[in-house]
Motif scaffolding. Structure first.
Motif, mmCIF file in Angstrom:
data_model
loop_
_atom_site.group_PDB
_atom_site.id
_atom_site.type_symbol
_atom_site.label_atom_id
_atom_site.label_comp_id
_atom_site.label_asym_id
_atom_site.label_seq_id
_atom_site.Cartn_x
_atom_site.Cartn_y
_atom_site.Cartn_z
ATOM 1 N N VAL A 164 38.370 46.592 54.107
ATOM 2 C CA VAL A 164 38.019 46.401 52.700
ATOM 3 C C VAL A 164 38.282 44.967 52.275
ATOM 4 N N ARG A 165 39.453 44.459 52.607
ATOM 5 C CA ARG A 165 39.800 43.085 52.225
ATOM 6 C C ARG A 165 38.834 42.089 52.852
ATOM 7 N N LEU A 166 38.479 42.325 54.109
ATOM 8 C CA LEU A 166 37.525 41.435 54.774
ATOM 9 C C LEU A 166 36.159 41.517 54.097
ATOM 10 N N GLY A 167 35.738 42.730 53.743
ATOM 11 C CA GLY A 167 34.456 42.881 53.070
ATOM 12 C C GLY A 167 34.409 42.159 51.740
ATOM 13 N N VAL A 168 35.498 42.215 50.994
ATOM 14 C CA VAL A 168 35.567 41.512 49.710
ATOM 15 C C VAL A 168 35.533 39.996 49.929
ATOM 16 N N ARG A 169 36.272 39.530 50.912
ATOM 17 C CA ARG A 169 36.371 38.085 51.154
ATOM 18 C C ARG A 169 35.073 37.488 51.691
ATOM 19 N N THR A 170 34.230 38.308 52.303
ATOM 20 C CA THR A 170 32.988 37.798 52.879
ATOM 21 C C THR A 170 31.803 37.944 51.923
ATOM 22 N N ARG A 171 32.064 38.208 50.657
ATOM 23 C CA ARG A 171 30.972 38.326 49.678
ATOM 24 C C ARG A 171 30.079 37.096 49.687
ATOM 25 N N ASP A 172 30.663 35.906 49.547
ATOM 26 C CA ASP A 172 29.852 34.686 49.468
ATOM 27 C C ASP A 172 29.113 34.422 50.778
ATOM 28 N N PHE A 173 29.740 34.768 51.902
ATOM 29 C CA PHE A 173 29.067 34.623 53.197
ATOM 30 C C PHE A 173 27.803 35.463 53.242
ATOM 31 N N ALA A 174 27.877 36.686 52.739
ATOM 32 C CA ALA A 174 26.717 37.577 52.757
ATOM 33 C C ALA A 174 25.562 36.993 51.952
ATOM 34 N N PHE A 175 25.881 36.414 50.796
ATOM 35 C CA PHE A 175 24.821 35.776 50.018
ATOM 36 C C PHE A 175 24.257 34.580 50.775
ATOM 37 N N GLY A 176 25.143 33.755 51.315
ATOM 38 C CA GLY A 176 24.697 32.539 51.991
ATOM 39 C C GLY A 176 23.851 32.811 53.212
ATOM 40 N N VAL A 177 24.205 33.828 54.013
ATOM 41 C CA VAL A 177 23.472 34.103 55.238
ATOM 42 C C VAL A 177 22.069 34.638 54.928
ATOM 43 N N HIS A 178 21.862 35.086 53.701
ATOM 44 C CA HIS A 178 20.541 35.517 53.262
ATOM 45 C C HIS A 178 19.798 34.420 52.502
ATOM 46 N N GLY A 179 20.353 33.210 52.499
ATOM 47 C CA GLY A 179 19.703 32.097 51.823
ATOM 48 C C GLY A 179 19.826 32.152 50.317
ATOM 49 N N LEU A 180 20.845 32.871 49.818
ATOM 50 C CA LEU A 180 21.033 33.029 48.378
ATOM 51 C C LEU A 180 22.280 32.270 47.927
ATOM 52 N N THR A 181 22.251 31.784 46.703
ATOM 53 C CA THR A 181 23.412 31.104 46.140
ATOM 54 C C THR A 181 24.449 32.135 45.713
ATOM 55 N N PRO A 182 25.669 32.053 46.213
ATOM 56 C CA PRO A 182 26.689 33.031 45.828
ATOM 57 C C PRO A 182 26.986 32.954 44.333
ATOM 58 N N PRO A 183 27.293 34.077 43.718
ATOM 59 C CA PRO A 183 27.670 34.074 42.296
ATOM 60 C C PRO A 183 28.916 33.232 42.073
ATOM 61 N N PHE A 184 28.984 32.585 40.929
ATOM 62 C CA PHE A 184 30.150 31.768 40.609
ATOM 63 C C PHE A 184 31.334 32.642 40.216
ATOM 64 N N GLU A 185 31.063 33.707 39.462
ATOM 65 C CA GLU A 185 32.134 34.557 38.952
ATOM 66 C C GLU A 185 32.587 35.571 39.998
ATOM 67 N N GLU A 186 33.880 35.886 39.976
ATOM 68 C CA GLU A 186 34.404 36.936 40.842
ATOM 69 C C GLU A 186 33.923 38.307 40.368
ATOM 70 N N PHE A 187 33.899 39.262 41.281
ATOM 71 C CA PHE A 187 33.595 40.644 40.939
ATOM 72 C C PHE A 187 34.903 41.420 40.798
ATOM 73 N N ARG A 188 34.852 42.519 40.094
ATOM 74 C CA ARG A 188 35.951 43.474 40.069
ATOM 75 C C ARG A 188 35.609 44.578 41.051
ATOM 76 N N ILE A 189 36.482 44.834 41.992
ATOM 77 C CA ILE A 189 36.286 45.883 42.996
ATOM 78 C C ILE A 189 37.366 46.923 42.795
ATOM 79 N N GLU A 190 36.959 48.168 42.579
ATOM 80 C CA GLU A 190 37.900 49.270 42.396
ATOM 81 C C GLU A 190 37.522 50.396 43.357
ATOM 82 N N LEU A 191 38.366 50.628 44.356
ATOM 83 C CA LEU A 191 38.064 51.594 45.407
ATOM 84 C C LEU A 191 39.207 52.601 45.565
ATOM 85 N N VAL A 192 38.862 53.789 46.025
ATOM 86 C CA VAL A 192 39.855 54.832 46.275
ATOM 87 C C VAL A 192 40.054 54.957 47.780
ATOM 88 N N SER A 193 41.288 54.818 48.235
ATOM 89 C CA SER A 193 41.602 54.845 49.660
ATOM 90 C C SER A 193 41.526 56.270 50.198
#
Length: 264
Positions: A164-193
């Motif tokens: 989960v932590r890795l998935g959150v940290r790689t948000r900008d990478f996912a946008f970049g690898v698709h040729g998209l500009t990553p969002p400037f603002e952080e997201f709120r992530i709320e998950l149940v373990s």
């Protein structure tokens, strides 16, 4: 600086669980097809053994690892499949022993790594904790493929918190690898373990939000399930787009899995 011991311990536990799943398989079961096109159970374990070996080189012999990178650059579309195919040709007992020895050597090397060390990789350099997290993510994801081939349901554990932590940290990478500009603002992530705990990331007042089960988030960022089959909810245009392209692994955009019931 975060202590890498917990994630290394969880990596070892995840590997041991997968080992128990495959240790007594017949030759016919090793040859079963998995959800990855062209890959059998043997290919999945061979891939883990191959990447563990590459990781060990990155930690202990960076000159040798650089030669592996050169091989990858020479055949960027084939080197992963070729590595899996080579290992899958080994007799199951030899492949199993090779994988076990390699992951044990890697765990020892990570535990003995100097504080603050960073290691080269096929993407950006990694810290000890990041290397262990990446190996746990791959072991978990490829273990799911093996379980699917065997018709086994693996119970999720809170070890997936690292994914989960890795998935959150790689948000900008996912946008970049698709040729998209990553969002400037952080997201709120709320998950149940899996154990029912609440895992949260990002500011509480964020406009864009993602909520749902942590297991489903891990299935999404490892591309082991289609978004349409998961109970994840996005609020905001950027968060919604992210759930369509998220990936926690290095390399080009993955093809992902088709939605259940989709026509091939």
């Amino acid at each position: 600086m975060a202590d890498p011991t917990p994630v290394i311990d969880d990596l070892c536990a995840e590997s041991a669980e997968l080992h128990r799943l495959v240790a007594e398989l017949s030759a016919e079961q090793w040859a079963l097809a998995t959800p990855a096109p062209g890959w059998t159970v043997a290919h999945q374990i061979a891939h883990l053994a191959w990447t563990d070996h590459s990781s060990l080189l990155a930690v202990t012999d960076q000159e040798a690892f650089s030669r592996e990178v050169e091989k990858a650059l020479a055949a960027p579309g084939d080197f992963v499949d070729e590595g899996a195919a080579e290992g899958a040709r080994k007799p199951p007992a030899r492949l199993l022993a090779y994988w076990r020895a390699g992951r044990e050597d890697l765990a020892e090397a990570l535990r003995n790594a100097p504080e603050g060390a960073r290691f080269p990789w096929y993407g950006p350099p990694m810290s000890t904790a990041s290397m262990a997290t990446a190996r746990l993510m791959e072991t978990w994801a490829h273990g799911l493929d093996v379980a699917d081939a065997l018709g086994v349901t693996r119970e999720a554990t809170d070890r997936i918190r690292h994914i989960v932590r890795l998935g959150v940290r790689t948000r900008d990478f996912a946008f970049g690898v698709h040729g998209l500009t990553p969002p400037f603002e952080e997201f709120r992530i709320e998950l149940v373990s899996p154990s029912g705990e609440s895992w949260t990331y990002g500011p509480e007042n964020a406009t864009d939000r993602v909520t749902g089960p942590a297991l489903d988030f891990c299935l999404l960022v490892t591309q082991r399930a289609h978004r349409a089959d998961l109970a994840l909810h996005a609020e905001g245009e950027d968060a919604n787009r992210w759930l369509d392209i998220a990936q926690a692994f290095a390399g080009p955009p993955g093809g992902g899995r088709a939605a259940k019931g989709a026509v091939a």
